[in-house]
Design a protein around this motif. Structure first.
Motif, PDB file in Angstrom:
ATOM      1  N   GLY A 125     -13.291  -9.414  -1.128  1.00 37.53           N
ATOM      2  CA  GLY A 125     -13.291  -8.766   0.190  1.00 37.53           C
ATOM      3  C   GLY A 125     -11.948  -8.902   0.884  1.00 37.53           C
ATOM      4  O   GLY A 125     -11.457  -7.961   1.522  1.00 37.53           O
ATOM      5  N   LEU A 126     -11.335 -10.075   0.751  1.00 37.77           N
ATOM      6  CA  LEU A 126     -10.025 -10.309   1.353  1.00 37.77           C
ATOM      7  C   LEU A 126      -8.991  -9.353   0.777  1.00 37.77           C
ATOM      8  O   LEU A 126      -8.162  -8.808   1.509  1.00 37.77           O
ATOM      9  N   SER A 127      -9.045  -9.117  -0.527  1.00 38.49           N
ATOM     10  CA  SER A 127      -8.082  -8.205  -1.166  1.00 38.49           C
ATOM     11  C   SER A 127      -8.223  -6.785  -0.640  1.00 38.49           C
ATOM     12  O   SER A 127      -7.221  -6.087  -0.439  1.00 38.49           O
ATOM     13  N   GLU A 128      -9.436  -6.350  -0.405  1.00 37.28           N
ATOM     14  CA  GLU A 128      -9.646  -5.021   0.176  1.00 37.28           C
ATOM     15  C   GLU A 128      -9.059  -4.951   1.585  1.00 37.28           C
ATOM     16  O   GLU A 128      -8.430  -3.954   1.961  1.00 37.28           O
ATOM     17  N   ASP A 129      -9.242  -6.015   2.356  1.00 34.74           N
ATOM     18  CA  ASP A 129      -8.676  -6.065   3.708  1.00 34.74           C
ATOM     19  C   ASP A 129      -7.150  -6.064   3.679  1.00 34.74           C
ATOM     20  O   ASP A 129      -6.508  -5.375   4.470  1.00 34.74           O
ATOM     21  N   ILE A 130      -6.572  -6.829   2.788  1.00 37.34           N
ATOM     22  CA  ILE A 130      -5.109  -6.896   2.674  1.00 37.34           C
ATOM     23  C   ILE A 130      -4.567  -5.520   2.282  1.00 37.34           C
ATOM     24  O   ILE A 130      -3.562  -5.058   2.839  1.00 37.34           O
ATOM     25  N   TYR A 131      -5.219  -4.855   1.358  1.00 40.54           N
ATOM     26  CA  TYR A 131      -4.799  -3.507   0.955  1.00 40.54           C
ATOM     27  C   TYR A 131      -4.824  -2.565   2.162  1.00 40.54           C
ATOM     28  O   TYR A 131      -3.871  -1.803   2.386  1.00 40.54           O
ATOM     29  N   ASP A 132      -5.884  -2.633   2.951  1.00 43.45           N
ATOM     30  CA  ASP A 132      -5.978  -1.780   4.145  1.00 43.45           C
ATOM     31  C   ASP A 132      -4.876  -2.110   5.157  1.00 43.45           C
ATOM     32  O   ASP A 132      -4.318  -1.212   5.793  1.00 43.45           O
ATOM     33  N   LEU A 133      -4.557  -3.386   5.316  1.00 41.96           N
ATOM     34  CA  LEU A 133      -3.468  -3.776   6.220  1.00 41.96           C
ATOM     35  C   LEU A 133      -2.125  -3.246   5.719  1.00 41.96           C
ATOM     36  O   LEU A 133      -1.301  -2.771   6.506  1.00 41.96           O
ATOM     37  N   ILE A 134      -1.903  -3.311   4.421  1.00 43.93           N
ATOM     38  CA  ILE A 134      -0.660  -2.784   3.849  1.00 43.93           C
ATOM     39  C   ILE A 134      -0.549  -1.296   4.143  1.00 43.93           C
ATOM     40  O   ILE A 134       0.528  -0.802   4.507  1.00 43.93           O
ATOM     41  N   LYS A 135      -1.633  -0.588   3.995  1.00 41.97           N
ATOM     42  CA  LYS A 135      -1.619   0.855   4.260  1.00 41.97           C
ATOM     43  C   LYS A 135      -1.310   1.137   5.736  1.00 41.97           C
ATOM     44  O   LYS A 135      -0.638   2.106   6.059  1.00 41.97           O
ATOM     45  N   ALA A 136      -1.780   0.295   6.623  1.00 43.28           N
ATOM     46  CA  ALA A 136      -1.554   0.499   8.059  1.00 43.28           C
ATOM     47  C   ALA A 136      -0.179   0.007   8.512  1.00 43.28           C
ATOM     48  O   ALA A 136       0.448   0.630   9.372  1.00 43.28           O
ATOM     49  N   PHE A 137       0.304  -1.087   7.947  1.00 47.43           N
ATOM     50  CA  PHE A 137       1.540  -1.713   8.410  1.00 47.43           C
ATOM     51  C   PHE A 137       2.753  -1.374   7.552  1.00 47.43           C
ATOM     52  O   PHE A 137       3.882  -1.548   7.989  1.00 47.43           O
ATOM     53  N   GLY A 138       2.523  -0.941   6.324  1.00 46.99           N
ATOM     54  CA  GLY A 138       3.633  -0.740   5.404  1.00 46.99           C
ATOM     55  C   GLY A 138       3.999  -2.055   4.740  1.00 46.99           C
ATOM     56  O   GLY A 138       3.401  -3.093   5.010  1.00 46.99           O
ATOM     57  N   THR A 139       4.988  -2.000   3.857  1.00 49.38           N
ATOM     58  CA  THR A 139       5.398  -3.191   3.121  1.00 49.38           C
ATOM     59  C   THR A 139       6.909  -3.203   2.945  1.00 49.38           C
ATOM     60  O   THR A 139       7.525  -2.140   2.862  1.00 49.38           O
ATOM     61  N   SER A 140       7.473  -4.369   2.890  1.00 51.20           N
ATOM     62  CA  SER A 140       8.919  -4.507   2.704  1.00 51.20           C
ATOM     63  C   SER A 140       9.270  -4.695   1.228  1.00 51.20           C
ATOM     64  O   SER A 140      10.423  -4.866   0.887  1.00 51.20           O
ATOM     65  N   GLN A 141       8.270  -4.682   0.358  1.00 46.11           N
ATOM     66  CA  GLN A 141       8.502  -4.828  -1.074  1.00 46.11           C
ATOM     67  C   GLN A 141       7.546  -3.928  -1.831  1.00 46.11           C
ATOM     68  O   GLN A 141       6.503  -3.537  -1.312  1.00 46.11           O
ATOM     69  N   THR A 142       7.895  -3.586  -3.051  1.00 44.84           N
ATOM     70  CA  THR A 142       7.000  -2.805  -3.890  1.00 44.84           C
ATOM     71  C   THR A 142       5.858  -3.715  -4.330  1.00 44.84           C
ATOM     72  O   THR A 142       6.076  -4.845  -4.758  1.00 44.84           O
ATOM     73  N   LEU A 143       4.641  -3.211  -4.174  1.00 48.99           N
ATOM     74  CA  LEU A 143       3.439  -3.962  -4.553  1.00 48.99           C
ATOM     75  C   LEU A 143       2.594  -3.109  -5.483  1.00 48.99           C
ATOM     76  O   LEU A 143       2.803  -1.889  -5.582  1.00 48.99           O
ATOM     77  N   TYR A 144       1.623  -3.733  -6.123  1.00 51.69           N
ATOM     78  CA  TYR A 144       0.758  -3.033  -7.067  1.00 51.69           C
ATOM     79  C   TYR A 144      -0.696  -3.355  -6.757  1.00 51.69           C
ATOM     80  O   TYR A 144      -1.047  -4.516  -6.549  1.00 51.69           O
ATOM     81  N   LYS A 145      -1.511  -2.316  -6.755  1.00 54.07           N
ATOM     82  CA  LYS A 145      -2.950  -2.505  -6.607  1.00 54.07           C
ATOM     83  C   LYS A 145      -3.511  -2.534  -8.023  1.00 54.07           C
ATOM     84  O   LYS A 145      -3.399  -1.551  -8.762  1.00 54.07           O
ATOM     85  N   ASP A 146      -4.079  -3.663  -8.397  1.00 54.35           N
ATOM     86  CA  ASP A 146      -4.607  -3.866  -9.740  1.00 54.35           C
ATOM     87  C   ASP A 146      -6.131  -3.844  -9.703  1.00 54.35           C
ATOM     88  O   ASP A 146      -6.746  -4.132  -8.672  1.00 54.35           O
ATOM     89  N   TYR A 147      -6.725  -3.551 -10.877  1.00 57.79           N
ATOM     90  CA  TYR A 147      -8.179  -3.476 -10.981  1.00 57.79           C
ATOM     91  C   TYR A 147      -8.652  -4.223 -12.222  1.00 57.79           C
ATOM     92  O   TYR A 147      -8.099  -4.057 -13.316  1.00 57.79           O
TER      93      TYR A 147
END
Length: 184
Positions: A125-147
């Protein structure tokens, strides 16, 4: 005579303190944070949140429950501090929608060092929240969403190589990159 010696000692101490360059540098450092609110960025940064989230992810991938608990406690603090930063209206809304759940999950992980199964359940659940925050705030580094198909769960990573936090050392490379999240 004693008051005179006492007065001379005070004056000598004051002169020595005023001429000490280390003392004046300390005053500069102390006064710097007071001027920082004027220089605050227009949008809050997820830097500290991501640092602690990635630390947590890597601890779980290494099956290190105590390190995961420590990282999650730090993440909890960073998430709470994020809400105190200067946020745009879109960021405020996203933070408001996500923060309670993210804080709860981070707290559960922090409180359950030694119970990696429980930590991993809340990490999902935390990972889903972090992903949503990244989408809203942006990121200063390249990240990867893994499954991970075995856990049927996603996570965010700083590297393309799969280091599975749900299966840890038992199946460290299980999973695939589903999305590259570019710097914004």
């Amino acid at each position: 005579m004693k008051p005179f010696i006492f007065m001379v000692a005070i004056i000598a101490t004051t002169i020595a303190a005023c001429s000490n360059p280390q003392k004046s540098n300390a005053k500069t450092v102390i006064s710097s944070p007071q001027s920082s609110p004027k220089e605050a960025p227009q949008n809050a940064s997820l830097g500290a949140v991501m640092t602690h989230y990635l630390h947590l992810k890597n601890a779980l991938a290494s099956d290190n429950t105590k390190e995961a608990a420590t990282a999650s406690a730090q993440l909890h603090t960073a998430l709470a501090e994020l809400g105190k930063q200067l946020l745009s209206s879109a960021q405020k809304k996203a933070y408001s929608d996500i923060s309670a759940d993210a804080l709860e999950n981070a707290q559960h992980i922090a409180d359950n060092g030694g119970n990696i199964k429980h930590q991993r359940e809340h990490f999902q659940g935390l990972s889903e929240d972090i992903y949503d925050l990244i989408k809203a705030f942006g990121t200063s580094q390249t990240l990867y969403k893994d499954y991970c198909p075995m856990a049927k769960a996603t996570w965010v990573s700083e590297v393309k190589d799969i280091k599975n936090p749900y299966l840890g050392k038992s199946m460290p490379t299980c999973g695939s990159v589903k999305e590259t999240i570019s710097k914004k």
